[in-house]
Each structure stands twice: as C-alpha cells, then as structure tokens.
Design a protein around this motif. Sequence first.
Motif, PDB file in Angstrom:
ATOM      1  N   ILE A   1     -12.158 -13.185   9.523  1.00  0.00           N
ATOM      2  CA  ILE A   1     -10.982 -12.062   9.636  1.00  0.00           C
ATOM      3  C   ILE A   1     -10.041 -12.201  10.601  1.00  0.00           C
ATOM      4  O   ILE A   1     -10.249 -12.398  11.645  1.00  0.00           O
ATOM      5  N   ASN A   2      -8.924 -12.543  10.071  1.00  0.00           N
ATOM      6  CA  ASN A   2      -7.635 -12.857  10.782  1.00  0.00           C
ATOM      7  C   ASN A   2      -6.890 -11.260  11.364  1.00  0.00           C
ATOM      8  O   ASN A   2      -6.863 -10.815  10.542  1.00  0.00           O
ATOM      9  N   MET A   3      -6.961 -11.092  12.602  1.00  0.00           N
ATOM     10  CA  MET A   3      -6.512  -9.605  12.977  1.00  0.00           C
ATOM     11  C   MET A   3      -5.175  -9.589  12.637  1.00  0.00           C
ATOM     12  O   MET A   3      -4.652  -8.344  12.287  1.00  0.00           O
ATOM     13  N   LYS A   4      -4.105 -10.621  12.605  1.00  0.00           N
ATOM     14  CA  LYS A   4      -2.802 -10.356  12.104  1.00  0.00           C
ATOM     15  C   LYS A   4      -2.787  -9.895  10.513  1.00  0.00           C
ATOM     16  O   LYS A   4      -1.971  -9.143  10.309  1.00  0.00           O
ATOM     17  N   LEU A   5      -3.779 -10.501   9.954  1.00  0.00           N
ATOM     18  CA  LEU A   5      -3.714  -9.896   8.767  1.00  0.00           C
ATOM     19  C   LEU A   5      -4.043  -8.531   8.447  1.00  0.00           C
ATOM     20  O   LEU A   5      -3.603  -7.914   7.668  1.00  0.00           O
ATOM     21  N   MET A   6      -5.271  -8.210   9.223  1.00  0.00           N
ATOM     22  CA  MET A   6      -5.670  -6.725   9.234  1.00  0.00           C
ATOM     23  C   MET A   6      -4.392  -5.951   9.513  1.00  0.00           C
ATOM     24  O   MET A   6      -4.101  -4.666   9.168  1.00  0.00           O
ATOM     25  N   ARG A   7      -3.590  -6.244  10.547  1.00  0.00           N
ATOM     26  CA  ARG A   7      -2.615  -5.348  11.174  1.00  0.00           C
ATOM     27  C   ARG A   7      -1.409  -5.334  10.225  1.00  0.00           C
ATOM     28  O   ARG A   7      -0.472  -4.570  10.225  1.00  0.00           O
ATOM     29  N   LYS A   8      -0.997  -6.497   9.313  1.00  0.00           N
ATOM     30  CA  LYS A   8       0.175  -6.731   8.730  1.00  0.00           C
ATOM     31  C   LYS A   8       0.235  -6.638   7.251  1.00  0.00           C
ATOM     32  O   LYS A   8       0.807  -6.032   6.748  1.00  0.00           O
ATOM     33  N   GLU A   9      -0.536  -7.933   7.002  1.00  0.00           N
ATOM     34  CA  GLU A   9      -0.544  -7.940   5.378  1.00  0.00           C
ATOM     35  C   GLU A   9      -1.321  -7.234   4.557  1.00  0.00           C
ATOM     36  O   GLU A   9      -1.112  -6.532   3.582  1.00  0.00           O
ATOM     37  N   ILE A  10      -2.524  -6.779   5.115  1.00  0.00           N
ATOM     38  CA  ILE A  10      -3.317  -5.770   4.605  1.00  0.00           C
ATOM     39  C   ILE A  10      -2.564  -4.369   4.269  1.00  0.00           C
ATOM     40  O   ILE A  10      -2.443  -3.817   3.134  1.00  0.00           O
ATOM     41  N   PRO A  11      -2.033  -3.766   5.204  1.00  0.00           N
ATOM     42  CA  PRO A  11      -1.509  -2.428   5.120  1.00  0.00           C
ATOM     43  C   PRO A  11      -0.336  -2.703   4.132  1.00  0.00           C
ATOM     44  O   PRO A  11       0.022  -1.537   3.260  1.00  0.00           O
ATOM     45  N   LEU A  12       0.413  -3.865   4.034  1.00  0.00           N
ATOM     46  CA  LEU A  12       1.678  -4.069   3.223  1.00  0.00           C
ATOM     47  C   LEU A  12       1.020  -4.273   1.779  1.00  0.00           C
ATOM     48  O   LEU A  12       1.615  -3.376   0.996  1.00  0.00           O
ATOM     49  N   LEU A  13       0.068  -4.741   1.655  1.00  0.00           N
ATOM     50  CA  LEU A  13      -0.526  -4.733   0.063  1.00  0.00           C
ATOM     51  C   LEU A  13      -1.093  -3.191  -0.311  1.00  0.00           C
ATOM     52  O   LEU A  13      -0.968  -2.921  -1.525  1.00  0.00           O
ATOM     53  N   LEU A  14      -1.502  -2.516   0.663  1.00  0.00           N
ATOM     54  CA  LEU A  14      -1.888  -1.188   0.144  1.00  0.00           C
ATOM     55  C   LEU A  14      -0.619  -0.369  -0.252  1.00  0.00           C
ATOM     56  O   LEU A  14      -0.578   0.416  -1.104  1.00  0.00           O
ATOM     57  N   GLY A  15       0.402  -0.668   0.707  1.00  0.00           N
ATOM     58  CA  GLY A  15       1.664   0.261   0.429  1.00  0.00           C
ATOM     59  C   GLY A  15       2.215  -0.558  -1.112  1.00  0.00           C
ATOM     60  O   GLY A  15       2.641   0.531  -1.765  1.00  0.00           O
ATOM     61  N   ILE A  16       2.164  -1.900  -1.389  1.00  0.00           N
ATOM     62  CA  ILE A  16       2.716  -2.096  -2.614  1.00  0.00           C
ATOM     63  C   ILE A  16       1.884  -1.710  -3.745  1.00  0.00           C
ATOM     64  O   ILE A  16       2.419  -1.537  -4.986  1.00  0.00           O
ATOM     65  N   THR A  17       0.411  -1.582  -3.635  1.00  0.00           N
ATOM     66  CA  THR A  17      -0.437  -1.096  -4.532  1.00  0.00           C
ATOM     67  C   THR A  17       0.057   0.084  -5.006  1.00  0.00           C
ATOM     68  O   THR A  17       0.071   0.635  -6.153  1.00  0.00           O
ATOM     69  N   LEU A  18       0.392   1.037  -3.886  1.00  0.00           N
ATOM     70  CA  LEU A  18       0.644   2.360  -4.254  1.00  0.00           C
ATOM     71  C   LEU A  18       2.229   2.556  -4.926  1.00  0.00           C
ATOM     72  O   LEU A  18       2.097   3.313  -5.761  1.00  0.00           O
ATOM     73  N   LEU A  19       3.031   1.529  -4.398  1.00  0.00           N
ATOM     74  CA  LEU A  19       4.241   1.497  -5.248  1.00  0.00           C
ATOM     75  C   LEU A  19       4.166   1.388  -6.551  1.00  0.00           C
ATOM     76  O   LEU A  19       4.944   1.752  -7.475  1.00  0.00           O
ATOM     77  N   ALA A  20       3.333   0.213  -6.792  1.00  0.00           N
ATOM     78  CA  ALA A  20       3.209  -0.281  -8.477  1.00  0.00           C
ATOM     79  C   ALA A  20       2.725   0.878  -9.204  1.00  0.00           C
ATOM     80  O   ALA A  20       3.212   1.061 -10.267  1.00  0.00           O
ATOM     81  N   GLY A  21       1.707   1.778  -8.518  1.00  0.00           N
ATOM     82  CA  GLY A  21       1.200   2.909  -9.332  1.00  0.00           C
ATOM     83  C   GLY A  21       2.395   3.896  -9.424  1.00  0.00           C
ATOM     84  O   GLY A  21       2.140   4.485 -10.516  1.00  0.00           O
ATOM     85  N   ALA A  22       3.169   4.011  -8.579  1.00  0.00           N
ATOM     86  CA  ALA A  22       4.193   4.894  -8.482  1.00  0.00           C
ATOM     87  C   ALA A  22       5.387   4.610  -9.642  1.00  0.00           C
ATOM     88  O   ALA A  22       5.718   5.583 -10.679  1.00  0.00           O
TER      89      ALA A  22
END
Length: 319
Positions: free
Chosen positions: A101-122
């Motif tokens: 697990i890359n800590m940068k991934l946890m702080r940056k990319e994962i929150p971004l993917l979660l946000g984009i997933t919500l945007l796609a649903g919207a």
Amino acid sequence: MIPETLPFSIAALIIGLALLVWSADRFIAGAAATAKNLGMSPMLIGMTIVSIGTSAPEILVSAIAAIGGNPGLAVGNALGSNIANIGLVLGITALIAPLPINMKLMRKEIPLLLGITLLAGAVMIDGQITLVDSLILVAALVLSLLWLFKGDSDSMADQEEEIPDMPQGKAIFWLLLGLALLIGSSRMLVWGAINIATSFGISDVIIGLTIVAIGTSLPELAASVASALKRHHEIALGNVVGSNIFNLLAVLPVPGFFATVVIDPDVMGRDYLTMAGLTLLVAALIVIMRKKGKLNRLEGGILSLIYIGYLYTVYLAAI
C-alpha cells in the motif's frame, strides 16, 4: 437455432480483443516516443499520451459502439471494466502476492476515485447520459490530471523510464499503424460482440459488462500478474486506481457525445452499485490494512469471490 454467422462472430471477438491489446501497446509506444522526440516533457507525456493511451481500447470500443447505435455496450464496458479491475485484477494479483500500500495513493488517488465514482453516479441517476453530462465528466478529467500531476516529481521520473527511445521515423510508423489497428480491431470486436448478443437474445449491456469488459481489462491483469510473479508488484494497486479514474472520466462520457443515452435501470441498481461498493471496499481495506502496509491473500480472495458472485448475478439476468 444458432445463426451460421456465430462462429465468425466469436472469431471476430477473440481476434479483435487480441489485436486491440497489441495495437494499444504499439500506439502508446509510438506516440510517447514521437512526443519525446519533439521535445515534450516526460510529465506532460505521462499526463496525456500514456495515461489516455492506456484507455484507448475502451474509448474506441465505446465510440464505435455508440456510433453503431449500441450505447449500452459502451456504458457496460466502462462500468464492467472498473468492476473487473478491482474484483479480477486486484483480486487475482493479491492472491499471487501481497500488494504493498502506497501512502500517497491512500491520501490522493483513492479519495479522488471515490469522488469521481460519486460524480459518475450523479450524472447517471436521472437514467440517461446527455451531452452536458459528458462535458462535465471530461472537465473533471482535465482537472483531475492537473491535480494528480501537479508537483509530482515521482510520476515524472517513472514516466521518463517508461518512454521508449526510438528514431522519429520508427516512432511515427508505430503511432500510425497502432492507431489504424486500434480502430480496425475495435470495429471487429464490437461487430462480434453485438452479433453474439443478438444470437443469444441478450442485451448489448450484458456483453459490455462481461466479455468486452474482461477483454479490455486483460492488459492490466497480465501486467499485474507478471509484476507479482517478479516481485515488482508495488505498482499494481496504483495502476488499477488510475485505470478506473480514466474509465469513468474518459470512457463513460463517450456515447453521450453522439446522442443522449438512456440507461437501463439494472445498470444503476446492479452494476453501478457493485462498482461503487467495490471501490468503497478497496478504500476501506487500504485504511484497515495501512499499518501492515499491504493487501494480503485474504483480501484478494474476498475481492475475487465478490467478482464471481457478480458475474453469476449478471448470468442470471441474461437467461
């Protein structure tokens, strides 16, 4: 009665998938080398050519399906690829070897993917994808690229290593040949997929969610498994997260540029929720396992079983 053209359709699907994977690799190499020879910076090449090029198969398949009047296949391809990336690619790779697990991934990319997933649903919650929806997703893609690569010297160094050295003439040759084969193989794949769906009386959405989605996820699976076997698997998690971001922001909006797409209620109730649930599960597993620093075989087994269960659900819907 099985149509006489079915064997040709199956052959077109298999050959199209194989050519799609090979030509995408050649196209990216030629395009990146051409840009490098013209003086473009490694970071900019990574932001544009390499990043978008890795999603070229899905983008072209979606565009050709939409042009041919089969937007369901395009939407199914985008959502199905994300589901396959998490359940199949991450699941199998973690079963072979633990994923760091890359800590940068946890702080940056994962929150971004979660946000984009919500945007796609919207944008899909009203049961359609319009031109405005597509423009919103593409605008989010541009903003996401700028944010991801802003001041990211590690990404710049990584991309510089990935960009091949080749003479400009050879680079342009592979760029043009790769692009031509990408277009041709995409047309072949879509033709075969639509004919198979018609032959068995199932929707093009199902074909997009399963056969086409798995096929276009094979490069990520092959690269991740090969890296795991060589004990160089630390990039597998990041590659899947990046691929999923591009699928939602660069592939999903494609059919909306050609016509307003009506989304089957099952797509939101089954497929989008599965994709969102798997994305949230991976994020939760990363947070839970951050002290151990890796996703183990248990987590890989859970993801794989969920994917098998999802495929069974899709199969029940198709019969």
